[in-house]
Design a protein around this motif. Structure first.
Motif, short mmCIF file in Angstrom:
data_model
loop_
_atom_site.label_atom_id
_atom_site.label_comp_id
_atom_site.label_asym_id
_atom_site.label_seq_id
_atom_site.Cartn_x
_atom_site.Cartn_y
_atom_site.Cartn_z
N SER A 36 -72.97 -19.71 6.03
CA SER A 36 -72.70 -20.67 4.97
C SER A 36 -72.32 -19.98 3.66
CB SER A 36 -73.91 -21.58 4.75
OG SER A 36 -75.06 -20.84 4.40
N ALA A 37 -72.79 -18.75 3.45
CA ALA A 37 -72.41 -18.02 2.24
C ALA A 37 -70.91 -17.75 2.21
CB ALA A 37 -73.18 -16.70 2.15
N ARG A 38 -70.33 -17.49 3.36
CA ARG A 38 -68.88 -17.29 3.42
C ARG A 38 -68.14 -18.61 3.20
NH1 ARG A 38 -67.97 -13.03 1.58
NH2 ARG A 38 -65.82 -13.44 2.15
N MET A 39 -68.70 -19.71 3.68
CA MET A 39 -68.10 -21.02 3.41
C MET A 39 -68.09 -21.32 1.92
SD MET A 39 -70.03 -23.30 6.34
CE MET A 39 -69.37 -24.85 5.73
N ALA A 40 -69.15 -20.89 1.24
CA ALA A 40 -69.36 -21.26 -0.17
C ALA A 40 -68.97 -20.17 -1.15
CB ALA A 40 -70.83 -21.64 -0.37
N PHE A 41 -68.27 -19.14 -0.70
CA PHE A 41 -67.76 -18.06 -1.57
C PHE A 41 -68.88 -17.21 -2.18
CE2 PHE A 41 -64.81 -21.71 -1.91
CZ PHE A 41 -63.74 -21.17 -1.22
N GLY A 42 -70.01 -17.12 -1.48
CA GLY A 42 -71.05 -16.22 -1.95
C GLY A 42 -72.43 -16.83 -1.90
N CYS A 43 -73.40 -16.04 -2.32
CA CYS A 43 -74.80 -16.45 -2.31
C CYS A 43 -75.28 -16.66 -3.75
CB CYS A 43 -75.65 -15.40 -1.61
SG CYS A 43 -75.65 -13.78 -2.44
N ASN A 44 -76.58 -16.55 -3.97
CA ASN A 44 -77.12 -16.73 -5.32
C ASN A 44 -76.56 -15.72 -6.31
OD1 ASN A 44 -79.10 -17.83 -3.31
ND2 ASN A 44 -80.08 -18.54 -5.19
N VAL A 45 -76.19 -14.56 -5.82
CA VAL A 45 -75.63 -13.54 -6.71
C VAL A 45 -74.12 -13.74 -6.90
CG1 VAL A 45 -75.12 -11.07 -6.94
CG2 VAL A 45 -77.41 -11.82 -6.29
N GLY A 46 -73.37 -13.74 -5.81
CA GLY A 46 -71.92 -13.79 -5.91
C GLY A 46 -71.37 -15.11 -6.41
N ALA A 47 -71.96 -16.24 -5.95
CA ALA A 47 -71.43 -17.56 -6.32
C ALA A 47 -72.18 -18.18 -7.50
CB ALA A 47 -71.52 -18.50 -5.11
N TYR A 48 -73.50 -18.12 -7.46
CA TYR A 48 -74.33 -18.74 -8.51
C TYR A 48 -74.29 -17.92 -9.80
CZ TYR A 48 -78.87 -20.37 -10.50
OH TYR A 48 -79.87 -20.83 -11.31
N LEU A 49 -74.81 -16.70 -9.76
CA LEU A 49 -74.79 -15.85 -10.95
C LEU A 49 -73.36 -15.46 -11.32
CD1 LEU A 49 -75.90 -13.96 -13.12
CD2 LEU A 49 -76.39 -12.29 -11.31
N GLY A 50 -72.62 -14.94 -10.36
CA GLY A 50 -71.26 -14.49 -10.64
C GLY A 50 -70.35 -15.62 -11.10
N GLY A 51 -70.45 -16.77 -10.44
CA GLY A 51 -69.59 -17.90 -10.81
C GLY A 51 -69.89 -18.42 -12.20
N ILE A 52 -71.17 -18.67 -12.48
CA ILE A 52 -71.53 -19.22 -13.80
C ILE A 52 -71.27 -18.21 -14.90
CG2 ILE A 52 -73.47 -19.99 -15.22
CD1 ILE A 52 -74.59 -21.39 -12.74
N ALA A 53 -71.63 -16.95 -14.67
CA ALA A 53 -71.40 -15.92 -15.69
C ALA A 53 -69.92 -15.66 -15.91
CB ALA A 53 -72.09 -14.62 -15.30
N SER A 54 -69.07 -16.00 -14.93
CA SER A 54 -67.62 -15.86 -15.07
C SER A 54 -66.97 -17.11 -15.62
CB SER A 54 -66.99 -15.50 -13.72
OG SER A 54 -67.49 -14.29 -13.22
N ALA A 55 -67.77 -18.13 -15.94
CA ALA A 55 -67.28 -19.40 -16.48
C ALA A 55 -66.39 -20.12 -15.48
CB ALA A 55 -66.53 -19.19 -17.80
N SER A 56 -66.75 -20.02 -14.20
CA SER A 56 -66.03 -20.73 -13.15
C SER A 56 -66.84 -21.95 -12.74
CB SER A 56 -65.82 -19.83 -11.92
OG SER A 56 -65.23 -20.56 -10.86
N LEU A 57 -66.20 -23.11 -12.69
CA LEU A 57 -66.91 -24.36 -12.40
C LEU A 57 -67.56 -24.33 -11.02
CD1 LEU A 57 -67.63 -27.14 -13.51
CD2 LEU A 57 -65.48 -28.01 -12.53
N HIS A 58 -67.00 -23.54 -10.11
CA HIS A 58 -67.57 -23.54 -8.76
C HIS A 58 -69.01 -23.02 -8.75
CE1 HIS A 58 -67.15 -19.13 -8.33
NE2 HIS A 58 -67.80 -19.25 -7.20
N GLY A 59 -69.37 -22.18 -9.73
CA GLY A 59 -70.74 -21.70 -9.81
C GLY A 59 -71.73 -22.83 -10.04
N TRP A 60 -71.35 -23.78 -10.88
CA TRP A 60 -72.23 -24.92 -11.15
C TRP A 60 -72.29 -25.87 -9.96
CZ3 TRP A 60 -75.66 -24.68 -14.77
CH2 TRP A 60 -75.42 -23.88 -15.89
N VAL A 61 -71.16 -26.06 -9.29
CA VAL A 61 -71.17 -26.88 -8.08
C VAL A 61 -72.07 -26.25 -7.02
CG1 VAL A 61 -69.74 -27.79 -6.19
CG2 VAL A 61 -68.87 -27.82 -8.54
N TRP A 62 -71.95 -24.92 -6.88
CA TRP A 62 -72.80 -24.21 -5.92
C TRP A 62 -74.28 -24.42 -6.27
CZ3 TRP A 62 -76.68 -20.89 -5.09
CH2 TRP A 62 -76.75 -20.23 -3.86
#
Length: 394
Positions: free
Chosen positions: A348-374
C-alpha cells in the motif's frame, strides 16, 4: 564496562561510514552517517509515528501528534526556501491526488497499527531487537517490491494532478503549511481536553470522529488550553522532532531529495526475487529506468537503501548504549498478523507514494497537497487498525 560498550558502538558506526565511503563515494558515506543519526534519534526519543497516533486514538494523548506537527513545521521552514531557490537541484516530495493514494494510505494506516510501526518504525525497532519487526521487515520489503511493480496500473485508475503549493511562492506555501499544522495541533488539544466526556467509547471510530469534529469546530472559536493529561510536554517528543528536522534538512542538501524509506526496501525485495530467478526485465516498474539500473548496481549505490542501513545501525547503537536490549517474544498469532500487516504496508505504501516519512512528512514539508490527503486517510485507517489490533491480542 559501559564505556567500552559505547566505544565499540561508536567505532562500529564510524567504520561502517568509512566502508560505505570507500565503496560508494563521499555522498553515500554522508547518507549512511545521516541514517545513523535518524536511527539514533528515532530509537533514543522513541519517536514513533504509529505510537503517536495510537496514543491519541486510545487515550486522547496529543503529544505525539503535536510533535509530528512541530516536525512538519520545522522541516518545511528549513527546506521550502531552499527548494524554491535551487533551480531544480533540490526537489520536494510531490505526487498526484490519485485513487491509489486514497486507497493505499487508508490500508497503510490500518496495517501499521498491526505491525506496531510504519516504515521507519519497522527499521528502527528491528535494529532495537524487536522480534515483531524482524518478522515485518522481509514481508514489508516484498510488499514494497510487488506494490511498485503494480504501481503504474494503480496510477492508471486516474485522479487529480499534483497540487504543489510552492507554485504560489515559498512564503505562501510555508504560511499555509504552518497554519494547517497549527490547526491539527489545536484540534488534537481540544479533543484531548474533552476526553473525559466519552471515556467509555474511547477509541471507537464513532467516538474519534465525533470528538474531532466537535473539537475542530470549537477550535475556530477559542484556543484549546493544554489538557491536564498532557501537561508538561514530554521532552523526548519535542526534542526528537527538532533533531529529526535538522537531519531532514541535511539529507535534502546531501541527497537532493527528501528523506525516504519505502523505495529502498522495495529495492531490497526486487534484488532478492531477482536472485531467486524472477525475471524483471519486462516489469512495468522495475524493468524501466532508473529502477532497472538500481537492480544491477550495488545496494550501497541507492540513496534510500544506504540511509535505511544506517538507520538500522543507529537504532542498534541507541538501544544498546546503556547495555543489552531487552525484548519479549510475541505469540504466534501476533507474529502472523504482523507478517501479513507488513506485506500490506509495503504494497500500500507504493500505491500511496510512500509511508509516514516519504508521503506524510515529505509531502507536507514539501507543501504538496497529497501529504495532507495521505495523513487524513492513513489516520482514518489507523482508527480501524487499532480496533483490529485489540482483536488479535496486541
Amino acid at each position: 564496562m559501559r564505556w567500552l560498550n559505547r566505544t565499540f558502538l561508536i567505532s562500529g558506526g564510524l567504520a561502517g561510514v568509512l566502508a560505505v565511503t570507500l565503496a560508494a563515494g563521499v555522498r553515500q558515506g554522508l547518507l549512511a552517517l545521516l541514517g545513523i543519526g535518524f536511527g539514533a534519534v528515532l530509537q533514543g526519543a522513541r519517536f514513533g509515528f504509529t505510537t503517536g497516533w495510537r496514543d491519541f486514538i486510545e487515550r486522547r494523548d496529543p503529544q505525539g501528534l503535536w510533535a509530528q506537527m512541530l516536525l512538519m513545521v520545522l522541516a518545511a521552514t528549513f527546506t521550502l526556501p531552499l527548494i524554491a531557490g535551487s533551480g531544480g537541484e533540490l526537489v520536494g516530495a510531490v505526487a498526484p491526488l490519485t485513487i491509489s493514494l486514497v486507497l493505499g494510505a487508508f490500508l497503510f494506516g490500518a496495517a501499521m497499527q498491526l505491525a506496531d510501526g510504519c516504515g521507519s518504525g519497522t527499521l528502527y525497532k528491528a535494529g532495537a531487537g524487536s522480534p515483531l519487526s524482524f518478522v515485518v521487515l522481509p514481508t514489508f520489503a516484498f510488499g514494497s517490491f510487488l506494490g511498485a511493480s503494480h504501481q503504474p496500473a494503480w496510477i492508471a485508475l486516474g485522479g487529480l494532478p499534483a497540487v504543489d503549493l510552492l507554485a504560489f511562492g515559498w512564503p505562501t506555501a510555508l504560511t499555509l503549511t504552518v497554519a494547517a499544522c497549527a490547526l491539527v495541533a489545536l484540534v488534537a488539544g481540544r479533543a484531548a481536553r474533552n476526553n473525559g466526556e466519552n471515556n467509555a467509547a474511547a477509541g471507537t471510530p464513532q467516538a474519534v470522529a465525533r470528538e474531532l469534529v466537535r473539537a475542530g469546530t470549537a477550535s475556530f472559536v477559542a484556543a484549546a488550553p493544554a489538557p491536564s493529561a498532557a501537561r508538561g510536554w514530554a521532552r523526548r517528543w519535542w526534542l526528537g522532532a527538532a533533531l529529526l528536522a535538522v537531519l531532514y534538512l541535511l539529507h535534502l542538501l546531501v541527497a537532493g531529495q527528501p528523506w525516504g524509506i519505502v523505495y529502498g526496501m522495495g529495492v531490497w525485495g526486487a534484488k532478492a526475487v531477482s536472485a531467486l530467478g524472477w525475471d524483471l526485465s519486462a516489469d512495468a516498474f522495475w524493468g524501466v529506468a532508473p529502477h532497472a539500473q538500481r537492480l544491477v548496481e550495488p545496494v550501497l549505490a541507492d540513496v534510500t537503501s544506504v540511509t535505511n542501513i544506517g538507520l538500522i545501525y543507529g537504532a542498534i547503537a541507541a538501544s544498546r548504549w546503556n547495555g543489552p536490549a531487552e525484548f519479549s517474544l510475541p505469540s504466534g498469532k501476533r507474529l502472523a498478523a504482523a507478517a501479513i500487516a507488513g506485506l500490506v504496508m509495503g504494497y500500500s505504501a507504493r500505491m500511496a507514494f510512500g509511508c509516514n516519512v516519504g508521503a506524510y512528512l515529505g509531502g507536507i514539508a514539501s507543501a504538496s497537497l497529497h501529504g495532507w490527503v495521505w495523513f487524513a486517510l492513513a489516520f482514518a485507517g489507523s482508527v480501524v487498525g487499532v480496533r483490529i489490533r485489540r482483536r488479535v491480542g496486541a
